[in-house]
Design an enzyme around this catalytic site. Sequence first.
Site, mmCIF file in Angstrom:
data_model
loop_
_atom_site.group_PDB
_atom_site.id
_atom_site.type_symbol
_atom_site.label_atom_id
_atom_site.label_comp_id
_atom_site.label_asym_id
_atom_site.label_seq_id
_atom_site.Cartn_x
_atom_site.Cartn_y
_atom_site.Cartn_z
ATOM 1 N N LYS A 1 54.946 133.237 76.241
ATOM 2 C CA LYS A 1 54.044 131.799 75.542
ATOM 3 C C LYS A 1 55.647 131.315 74.827
ATOM 4 O O LYS A 1 56.246 131.862 74.626
ATOM 5 C CB LYS A 1 52.660 131.839 75.411
ATOM 6 C CG LYS A 1 51.972 132.646 75.998
ATOM 7 C CD LYS A 1 51.527 132.139 76.991
ATOM 8 C CE LYS A 1 50.836 133.601 78.051
ATOM 9 N NZ LYS A 1 50.000 133.383 79.205
ATOM 10 N N ILE A 2 54.837 129.307 74.131
ATOM 11 C CA ILE A 2 55.927 128.753 73.575
ATOM 12 C C ILE A 2 55.809 129.756 72.349
ATOM 13 O O ILE A 2 57.297 129.531 71.964
ATOM 14 C CB ILE A 2 55.224 127.455 73.543
ATOM 15 C CG1 ILE A 2 55.010 127.016 74.901
ATOM 16 C CG2 ILE A 2 55.725 127.074 72.638
ATOM 17 C CD1 ILE A 2 53.783 126.055 75.283
#
Length: 356
Positions: free
Chosen positions: A182-183
């Site tokens: 994920k980011i």
Amino acid sequence: MSEPIRLARPDVGEAELAAVAAVVASGMLTMGPKVGELERALAGACGTADAVVVSSGTAALHLAMMALGVGPGDEVIVPAYTFPATANAVELCGARAVLVDVDPDTFDLEPAHVAAALGERTKAVLAVHLFGRPVDWEALRAAVPQEVALVEDAAGALGARYRGRPCGSLGVMGCLSFHPRKIVTTGEGGAVTTDEPELADAIRRLRHHGIVSHGGFDIPQPGLNYRLPDLLCAVGIPQLERLERLLAARERVAGWYTERLEQLVLTPSAAEGDRHGWQAYVVQLDRRDEALEALRAEGIEVQIGTYALHRLGAYRDRGAFPGADRAFARALALPFSTTTTESECDRVAEALARHV
Ligand SMILES: *Cc1c(COP(=O)(O)O)cnc(C)c1O
């Protein structure tokens, strides 16, 4: 043979190491000051009154369902094309996950299908901003009566915006993940964002065995241990401080890919006026399996997009979902990180061009 290209490289380094070292030195490894610090940073980033950190995105989804009181006899609408945790969280509360088809071009659930799936038992819709692409929220809200709760699976959408509004602030709750793909990552981790104090209280209680800490230590309802330790919160805080830079780097890489690939395959994008979160860069092509094998053989780590739930043993015989089937057959996730270079994009694009 050229250097392998990894599917994802987390953006962590000196700042995270120093933050972890400080927590180790403090001797307070869990439920210390870093929990609140990360929660305030997340609420700020998502524009919500509160955020409650938990041990994974899956834990966030599970607790969001529990906090709404989802249980036996209830139905929750979920997209047929998503990571299975979205539906698992519903079913593990004893409720039924009602699958609806997605738009195969955007990967997001279609409000018209949601409207058609509503029934007496519908308690909530768990809408996924898949790969970071914001769902058309106004169309979804208009398709669903007010008494049905809209919850966001924003696992891949931290920083994404729907018409200027941050994902995580659109539904009654937003569920984030901090898995390494994920980011922002804490290794494992997640959070629930919300404006509702009662829901935030319920999530805080349920992540900590059900204990009401400011109420005589009662347990009104059984809970779990879904806490996120200070050690891991410390890893997330520096990344949130540079969230805008992380997003900008991902936008730049997405731009390099789109420039090179838009004539070749279906490339991803956000709707006009929205900001894509770019959790992943997922293209679509007809001979996906051949391309996947060929790129892997060249040391380019690629992956399928995600799962078509009705093709899994747990969710079989729940209807036909041609949009999800099409996405499942055609989606290919390319190597994608903040540190992906333009020459890596060249190599991926050239390899892909040889196999479409
Ligand atoms: C990653 C992801 C999850 C699960 O998050 P974990 O932190 O791995 O538990 C759920 N839903 C979606 C859409 C995801 O991308």
